[in-house]
Scaffold this motif. Structure first.
Motif, PDB file in Angstrom:
ATOM      1  N   LEU A   1      16.581  23.828 -21.475  1.00 37.15           N
ATOM      2  CA  LEU A   1      16.524  24.790 -20.581  1.00 37.15           C
ATOM      3  C   LEU A   1      17.772  24.115 -19.960  1.00 37.15           C
ATOM      4  O   LEU A   1      19.415  24.689 -20.131  1.00 37.15           O
ATOM      5  CB  LEU A   1      15.512  25.137 -19.413  1.00 37.15           C
ATOM      6  N   GLN A   2      18.045  23.254 -19.119  1.00 38.53           N
ATOM      7  CA  GLN A   2      19.468  21.903 -19.050  1.00 38.53           C
ATOM      8  C   GLN A   2      20.331  22.619 -20.419  1.00 38.53           C
ATOM      9  O   GLN A   2      21.501  22.050 -19.593  1.00 38.53           O
ATOM     10  CB  GLN A   2      19.140  21.322 -18.181  1.00 38.53           C
ATOM     11  N   HIS A   3      19.939  21.977 -21.376  1.00 39.55           N
ATOM     12  CA  HIS A   3      20.972  21.758 -22.219  1.00 39.55           C
ATOM     13  C   HIS A   3      21.664  23.030 -22.387  1.00 39.55           C
ATOM     14  O   HIS A   3      23.058  23.212 -23.075  1.00 39.55           O
ATOM     15  CB  HIS A   3      20.711  21.059 -23.415  1.00 39.55           C
TER      16      HIS A   3
ATOM     17  N   GLY B   1      25.908  26.825 -22.304  1.00 42.25           N
ATOM     18  CA  GLY B   1      26.749  28.412 -22.164  1.00 42.25           C
ATOM     19  C   GLY B   1      26.044  29.113 -22.252  1.00 42.25           C
ATOM     20  O   GLY B   1      25.876  30.608 -22.134  1.00 42.25           O
ATOM     21  N   ARG B   2      24.996  28.871 -22.421  1.00 38.78           N
ATOM     22  CA  ARG B   2      23.562  29.793 -23.032  1.00 38.78           C
ATOM     23  C   ARG B   2      23.372  30.636 -22.067  1.00 38.78           C
ATOM     24  O   ARG B   2      22.744  31.492 -21.804  1.00 38.78           O
ATOM     25  CB  ARG B   2      22.927  29.235 -24.153  1.00 38.78           C
TER      26      ARG B   2
ATOM     27  N   SER C   1      22.021  16.986 -18.870  1.00 39.38           N
ATOM     28  CA  SER C   1      22.032  17.884 -19.641  1.00 39.38           C
ATOM     29  C   SER C   1      20.146  17.733 -20.016  1.00 39.38           C
ATOM     30  O   SER C   1      19.386  18.755 -20.364  1.00 39.38           O
ATOM     31  CB  SER C   1      21.939  17.746 -20.759  1.00 39.38           C
ATOM     32  N   HIS C   2      20.054  16.412 -18.933  1.00 32.84           N
ATOM     33  CA  HIS C   2      18.396  15.916 -19.042  1.00 32.84           C
ATOM     34  C   HIS C   2      17.953  15.916 -18.050  1.00 32.84           C
ATOM     35  O   HIS C   2      18.778  15.459 -16.690  1.00 32.84           O
ATOM     36  CB  HIS C   2      18.853  14.657 -19.668  1.00 32.84           C
ATOM     37  N   PRO C   3      16.700  16.683 -16.817  1.00 36.82           N
ATOM     38  CA  PRO C   3      16.258  16.170 -16.013  1.00 36.82           C
ATOM     39  C   PRO C   3      15.792  14.742 -15.429  1.00 36.82           C
ATOM     40  O   PRO C   3      15.907  14.682 -14.150  1.00 36.82           O
ATOM     41  CB  PRO C   3      15.109  17.195 -16.327  1.00 36.82           C
ATOM     42  N   VAL C   4      15.882  13.726 -16.697  1.00 34.27           N
ATOM     43  CA  VAL C   4      15.940  12.759 -16.308  1.00 34.27           C
ATOM     44  C   VAL C   4      16.237  11.997 -17.079  1.00 34.27           C
ATOM     45  O   VAL C   4      16.273  11.698 -18.518  1.00 34.27           O
ATOM     46  CB  VAL C   4      14.235  12.248 -16.341  1.00 34.27           C
TER      47      VAL C   4
END
Length: 182
Positions: free
Chosen positions: A20-22, A27-28, A107-110
């Motif tokens: 989701l973060q990616h 911009g999606r 873009s990555h949560p971790v």
């Protein structure tokens, strides 16, 4: 029992949040859509719950992303608008390292950072609200300090710092407050 009804683990939720973060970084998704979907991910119980949140997005890449930054006597610096990889390995014999994530694209949560410092020191600046755990960083003769929360929290980036320094220091903090005058 269908695979869609199988319960998920935290790692599955993290992987979906990363996707989701990616998508947000590309911009999606709008910020509101990202927040709404992340909430659904972290409350999701089954693979079906997670799949419903990302079914309209491109499939996530399975390649592990690692970047290695290295210097002997110089200075390693990353700041401003830059893409942060999932894994970052930083090696410095005598130089210093400044990693500023406050304006970076996470873009990555971790994100995992492995430091191999001999005499150099490292400074890590996080975006407001982010967290970092430095428990796996060993320092023989220097110091390690962190002014940010160490436990991950849903919806904000988390940095895991490991590695070692023989004589240098590691400091993790938020950006300094700027005072503006009119």
């Amino acid at each position: 029992m269908s695979e869609l009804h199988v319960r998920v683990a935290d790692e599955d939720r993290d992987r979906t949040a990363q996707q989701l973060q990616h998508a947000f970084a590309e911009g999606r998704l709008t910020p509101a859509e990202l927040d709404e979907r992340l909430s659904l991910v972290f409350s999701g119980r089954t693979y079906g719950d997670l799949l419903a949140v990302v079914s309209d997005l491109p499939a996530a890449s399975t390649a592990e992303e690692t970047v290695h930054l290295e210097t002997k006597n110089g200075h390693v610096k990353r700041s401003g608008d830059w893409d942060v990889p999932r894994h970052l390995r930083v090696t410095s014999k005598y130089g210093s390292v400044d990693l500023d994530f406050s304006e970076a694209v996470l873009s990555h949560p971790v994100v995992d950072i492995v430091f191999d410092l001999t005499y150099g020191s490292a400074s890590v600046v996080l975006p407001p609200g982010a967290s970092a755990n430095v428990d796996d960083f060993a320092n023989q003769w220097g110091s390690t300090s962190s002014d940010v929360p160490s436990r991950p929290r849903p919806g904000v980036p988390h940095i895991r710092v490991s590695g070692e320094s023989k004589y240098g220091a590691l400091r993790v903090r938020y950006p300094r407050k700027r005072w503006f005058t009119h």
